[in-house]
Design a protein around this motif. Sequence first.
Motif, PDB file in Angstrom:
ATOM      1  N   GLU A   1       0.823  -1.211   0.000  1.00 54.43           N
ATOM      2  CA  GLU A   1       0.000   0.000   0.000  1.00 54.43           C
ATOM      3  C   GLU A   1       0.852   1.253   0.000  1.00 54.43           C
ATOM      4  OE1 GLU A   1      -2.712   1.957   3.382  1.00 54.43           O
ATOM      5  OE2 GLU A   1      -3.639   0.192   2.447  1.00 54.43           O
ATOM      6  N   LYS A   2       1.983   1.208   0.720  1.00 56.07           N
ATOM      7  CA  LYS A   2       2.798   2.409   0.857  1.00 56.07           C
ATOM      8  C   LYS A   2       4.254   2.034   1.096  1.00 56.07           C
ATOM      9  CE  LYS A   2       3.212   6.576   3.769  1.00 56.07           C
ATOM     10  NZ  LYS A   2       2.657   7.275   4.951  1.00 56.07           N
TER      11      LYS A   2
ATOM     12  N   ALA B   1       7.789   3.908   2.346  1.00 56.97           N
ATOM     13  CA  ALA B   1       8.388   5.096   2.956  1.00 56.97           C
ATOM     14  C   ALA B   1       9.814   4.761   3.368  1.00 56.97           C
ATOM     15  CB  ALA B   1       7.560   5.546   4.164  1.00 56.97           C
TER      16      ALA B   1
ATOM     17  N   THR C   1      -1.264  -3.861   2.304  1.00 59.47           N
ATOM     18  CA  THR C   1      -2.685  -3.529   2.408  1.00 59.47           C
ATOM     19  C   THR C   1      -3.342  -4.239   3.590  1.00 59.47           C
ATOM     20  OG1 THR C   1      -3.171  -5.311   0.838  1.00 59.47           O
ATOM     21  CG2 THR C   1      -2.961  -3.090  -0.058  1.00 59.47           C
TER      22      THR C   1
ATOM     23  N   GLU D   1       3.674  -4.058   8.642  1.00 65.18           N
ATOM     24  CA  GLU D   1       4.833  -3.216   8.369  1.00 65.18           C
ATOM     25  C   GLU D   1       6.078  -4.088   8.208  1.00 65.18           C
ATOM     26  OE1 GLU D   1       5.657   0.115  10.800  1.00 65.18           O
ATOM     27  OE2 GLU D   1       3.623   0.930  10.711  1.00 65.18           O
TER      28      GLU D   1
ATOM     29  N   VAL E   1       2.218   3.571  -4.698  1.00 59.78           N
ATOM     30  CA  VAL E   1       2.726   3.289  -3.351  1.00 59.78           C
ATOM     31  C   VAL E   1       3.487   4.458  -2.729  1.00 59.78           C
ATOM     32  CG1 VAL E   1       2.812   0.795  -3.705  1.00 59.78           C
ATOM     33  CG2 VAL E   1       4.794   2.185  -4.327  1.00 59.78           C
ATOM     34  N   ILE E   2       3.703   5.525  -3.499  1.00 59.26           N
ATOM     35  CA  ILE E   2       4.347   6.723  -2.969  1.00 59.26           C
ATOM     36  C   ILE E   2       3.311   7.847  -2.970  1.00 59.26           C
ATOM     37  CG2 ILE E   2       6.194   8.401  -3.257  1.00 59.26           C
ATOM     38  CD1 ILE E   2       7.281   5.707  -2.577  1.00 59.26           C
ATOM     39  N   PRO E   3       2.834   8.272  -1.818  1.00 58.62           N
ATOM     40  CA  PRO E   3       1.724   9.231  -1.751  1.00 58.62           C
ATOM     41  C   PRO E   3       1.928  10.502  -2.567  1.00 58.62           C
ATOM     42  CG  PRO E   3       2.169   8.316   0.421  1.00 58.62           C
ATOM     43  CD  PRO E   3       3.263   7.827  -0.473  1.00 58.62           C
TER      44      PRO E   3
ATOM     45  N   LYS F   1       1.004  10.654  -6.509  1.00 58.01           N
ATOM     46  CA  LYS F   1      -0.331  10.329  -7.006  1.00 58.01           C
ATOM     47  C   LYS F   1      -0.693  11.144  -8.241  1.00 58.01           C
ATOM     48  CE  LYS F   1      -1.527   7.245  -3.901  1.00 58.01           C
ATOM     49  NZ  LYS F   1      -1.713   5.833  -4.283  1.00 58.01           N
TER      50      LYS F   1
END
Length: 426
Positions: free
Chosen positions: A227-228, A230, A237, A241, A256-258, A261
């Motif tokens: 999902e992300k 960092a 998702t 972590e 996956v990198i806010p 978008k």
Amino acid sequence: MKKSEYKVHIVGAGISGLIAAQVLEKSGYHPVIIESEDSCGGRVKTDQIGGYAIDHGFQVLLTSYPAAKQYLDFNRLALQEFLPGATIFEDGKQKIIGDPLRDLSLLWPTITANIGSFSDKRKILKLNQILKKTTIHEIFEEREQTTVSFLEDFGFSNKIIHQFFKPFFTGIFLEENLQTSSRMFKFVYKMFGDGNAAIPKLGIGEITNQLVSALDHTSFIYNTRVEKVAEGTILTTEGKEIESHFTIIATEPSFVIPNLKNQQITWKSCDTLYFETKDRVIHKPLIGLIPHKETLINNICYPTVLQPNTISGKELLSVTVVRSHNLSETELIAKVTAELAEHCSIQVDRFIKRYDISHALPDITNLQYEMLPSETRLTPTIFIAGDQQLNGSLNAAMISGERAAMGVIDALENGIVIEELTSDSI
């Protein structure tokens, strides 16, 4: 800390991710690949259905791709090669056009085919000779224009553009109007001229299988969607972590990198349908083109003209549809079946499988061939790979994966300081 103790993760087990893992392994690292599906390969996969090797969309390997020659063992793939040409279905007839300088059997069919003019055919030979003398790097330094405007500027007639170039390269670029960069056209055309289009004997997925088999110290986490990403962490998702010292994103990074978008890539799509027939109407290893504006079908191919036919007396037929439509699968099958009968005199026995490929090729401009390892770095510990970073080809996928891995290696081995990289965090 030992190289093998660093937590280096790769998001995506497509070609870029697999190449990145191979490069990292060769430098002593033990990467972990996180894949959302249950197997590797991304778009480069083959299913075994009813004795047939059925690729996820009609795909070929161009044997002159420099990165493919570096990372693949062509002999082990047992490549089955196409002739350097195509057969065009027009006016109820098949007309063959090809490169007689590479295969003499194509000379007379090409001369007698009512495809373009004699001047057009001379220009094709001229373009071949120009591109043979032009390096790949020179191609990607040239001014970009659309492919169709380049063909017109080169002097090709509208007739051969519409009869040959448009249907042939529509199947490659997955767009009908040849708005794709002239850099990509020249690169692909050069690759066709310098080598062969081929399919591994057991299907395009054998490329993936070979790359996976070359990995000895890479771990895989399947059926896990990220999902992300960092600094220092990967969030799935499912809320898990995963600690990561370095991460290579070998998929579209905007997912996956806010803060990316608003840079989401547009993708070209296509449909590939597979049918079984009693016999084949194309008897040579050639791709069939249908240069009619009103048809859904762009190109057809009998993989069984290349691969061993395991179903006695039957043939496998692939059909590629590039044009957008709003048909249901039932309506699409009916429409394609009718067009095969009308334009190619092909009667299908049964429908086997449809692949609706929504992310077939990235729609990008300012195409490049190369990138520096440093250019793959998004943040101090996050790197990006994927064919969308360069030019949307198997060759580009391999190069970008290699460069991202080199970027990570350079960061680890040339003095990057990350406070959390301590033995206590392992």
